[in-house]
Design an enzyme around this catalytic site. Structure first.
Site, mmCIF file in Angstrom:
data_model
loop_
_atom_site.group_PDB
_atom_site.id
_atom_site.type_symbol
_atom_site.label_atom_id
_atom_site.label_comp_id
_atom_site.label_asym_id
_atom_site.label_seq_id
_atom_site.Cartn_x
_atom_site.Cartn_y
_atom_site.Cartn_z
ATOM 1 N N GLN A 1 22.870 -2.347 12.890
ATOM 2 C CA GLN A 1 22.201 -1.339 12.765
ATOM 3 C C GLN A 1 21.591 -1.954 12.051
ATOM 4 O O GLN A 1 21.022 -3.216 11.315
ATOM 5 C CB GLN A 1 23.819 -0.492 11.010
ATOM 6 C CG GLN A 1 24.477 -0.043 11.857
ATOM 7 C CD GLN A 1 24.285 0.688 12.844
ATOM 8 O OE1 GLN A 1 23.656 1.705 13.535
ATOM 9 N NE2 GLN A 1 25.655 1.413 12.897
ATOM 10 N N GLU B 1 10.849 -4.812 -5.542
ATOM 11 C CA GLU B 1 12.102 -3.571 -5.389
ATOM 12 C C GLU B 1 12.542 -3.450 -6.435
ATOM 13 O O GLU B 1 13.999 -3.937 -5.842
ATOM 14 C CB GLU B 1 12.017 -4.072 -4.169
ATOM 15 C CG GLU B 1 11.412 -4.817 -3.215
ATOM 16 C CD GLU B 1 11.569 -5.567 -1.852
ATOM 17 O OE1 GLU B 1 13.216 -5.050 -1.533
ATOM 18 O OE2 GLU B 1 11.060 -6.876 -1.691
ATOM 19 N N ARG C 1 4.977 -1.563 8.327
ATOM 20 C CA ARG C 1 4.464 -2.691 7.447
ATOM 21 C C ARG C 1 3.741 -2.830 5.694
ATOM 22 O O ARG C 1 2.787 -2.699 6.461
ATOM 23 C CB ARG C 1 4.194 -4.378 7.974
ATOM 24 C CG ARG C 1 4.007 -5.543 6.988
ATOM 25 C CD ARG C 1 5.582 -5.433 6.523
ATOM 26 N NE ARG C 1 6.269 -6.290 8.274
ATOM 27 C CZ ARG C 1 8.045 -6.939 8.029
ATOM 28 N NH1 ARG C 1 8.071 -6.920 6.361
ATOM 29 N NH2 ARG C 1 8.881 -6.977 9.241
ATOM 30 N N HIS D 1 10.560 -0.087 -1.643
ATOM 31 C CA HIS D 1 10.172 -1.732 -1.118
ATOM 32 C C HIS D 1 8.739 -1.432 -1.332
ATOM 33 O O HIS D 1 8.061 -1.702 -0.370
ATOM 34 C CB HIS D 1 10.779 -1.733 -0.043
ATOM 35 C CG HIS D 1 10.759 -3.244 1.070
ATOM 36 N ND1 HIS D 1 10.031 -3.980 0.276
ATOM 37 C CD2 HIS D 1 11.697 -3.355 0.633
ATOM 38 C CE1 HIS D 1 9.688 -5.275 1.063
ATOM 39 N NE2 HIS D 1 10.803 -4.977 1.308
#
Ligand code: BG6
Length: 300
Positions: free
Chosen positions: A94, A272, A76, A170
């Site tokens: 998934q 992002e 994270r 990200h």
């Protein structure tokens, strides 16, 4: 998981004062890139940039104090790579945001000159990746440090069939206080709010005052994160997609995430560059595509 030997990595790919390898949290191999413009650290696990500090600045990227460094789980913070899908998989069974951030990447090369320090990581299909996604591919991540931090993610279709991918960088940007932060460069951009499904048009600068999860279609391939708390602007320039996702979990979602501190939503914002479903990439056998992002910090 078997990790490569750090002394051997240093011997083969290191360069005194510029490129070094060390063992990080939970034994993960970490690469440091250094030059006069700054420092950057990456994890081979996930092919993930973990930190970036331009010379004369406080760190640009946020990593949660509650982050876990465990094979099979995403880290994270920093700049995770979402690939070969962004968000949930089509069958929802998934891992969210794909498997690239859960894999050990290989080291392809390092390079440096007076102005640039660079590393290239690679991930190819294996029995493990084919369990998630049934295609043959080569994925390369170039990370280089000059006046900016630059990342380029190139996908090559090595399969006999075409495939379609969605993907994203990200980045978690570190801010002093989210309410003292604005995103400029999105004025008049169309967006879809992923929380409500509604569409809208951004009016002026974006201020974050509640949970935010939006896909923007900016009118130019750059936006600027303005942090008046730190007195800094970070320009985020991108190619290979037309879309940007802006995400902050805010209070309730922060509480619900086990690898994120309850009040950390105040100190981060994700911006992002993403090939979302609207900007999905279809690759014929042998074809390639590159998504890139460059970050440049300046004091304001
Ligand atoms: C963002 C998504 O890109 O990533 C959000 O738009 C999501 O919906 C967020 O919650 C974080 O995802 P994850 O899997 O890293 O917790």
């Amino acid at each position: 998981m078997n990790y490569p030997d750090i002394p051997i990595l240093n011997q083969r790919f290191g360069a005194p004062g510029r490129i070094a390898f060390r063992t990080g949290e939970a034994g993960l191999p970490i690469i440091s890139l250094v030059n006069a413009y700054g420092t950057c650290e990456l994890s081979l696990y996930g092919g993930q940039v973990l930190s970036y500090r331009p010379t004369g600045h406080v760190p640009v990227l946020f990593t949660s104090k509650a982050a876990v460094y465990e094979p099979g789980k995403p880290i994270r913070g920093g700049i995770p790579i979402c690939w070969p899908w962004f968000g949930p998989s089509s069958d929802k069974a998934q891992p969210l945001h794909g498997f690239a951030r859960l894999m050990q990447w290989g080291l392809q090369a390092t390079e440096y000159s007076s102005d640039v320090t660079e590393v290239r990581l690679a991930l190819s299909d294996s029995e493990l990746t084919r369990h998630f996604w049934p295609y043959a591919f080569d994925l390369t991540l170039r990370v280089w440090l000059d006046q900016r931090l630059n990342l380029a993610l190139t996908t090559v279709n090595r399969d006999k069939r075409p495939f379609t991918l969605t993907q994203a960088f990200h980045p978690y940007f570190r801010v002093r206080q989210i309410t003292d932060t604005t995103v400029r460069g999105l004025d008049q951009a169309l967006y879809t709010d992923l929380l409500t499904g509604q569409t809208g048009v951004q009016q002026g600068a974006l201020n974050i005052r509640s949970e935010t999860d939006r896909v923007y279609l900016p009118t130019s391939p750059e936006c600027v994160l303005q942090d008046t708390g730190i007195g800094r602007a970070i320009a985020v320039a991108f190619t290979g997609t037309r879309r940007l996702v802006v995400w902050n979990p805010w209070i309730d979602k922060a509480h619900a995430m086990p690898d994120f501190g309850d009040d950390e939503y105040q100190r981060m914002l994700c911006i992002e560059p993403a090939n979302t479903a609207e900007d999905a990439v279809m690759l014929e056998p042998g074809a390639r595509h590159t998504l890139s992002v460059a970050l440049q910090a300046s004091l304001t």
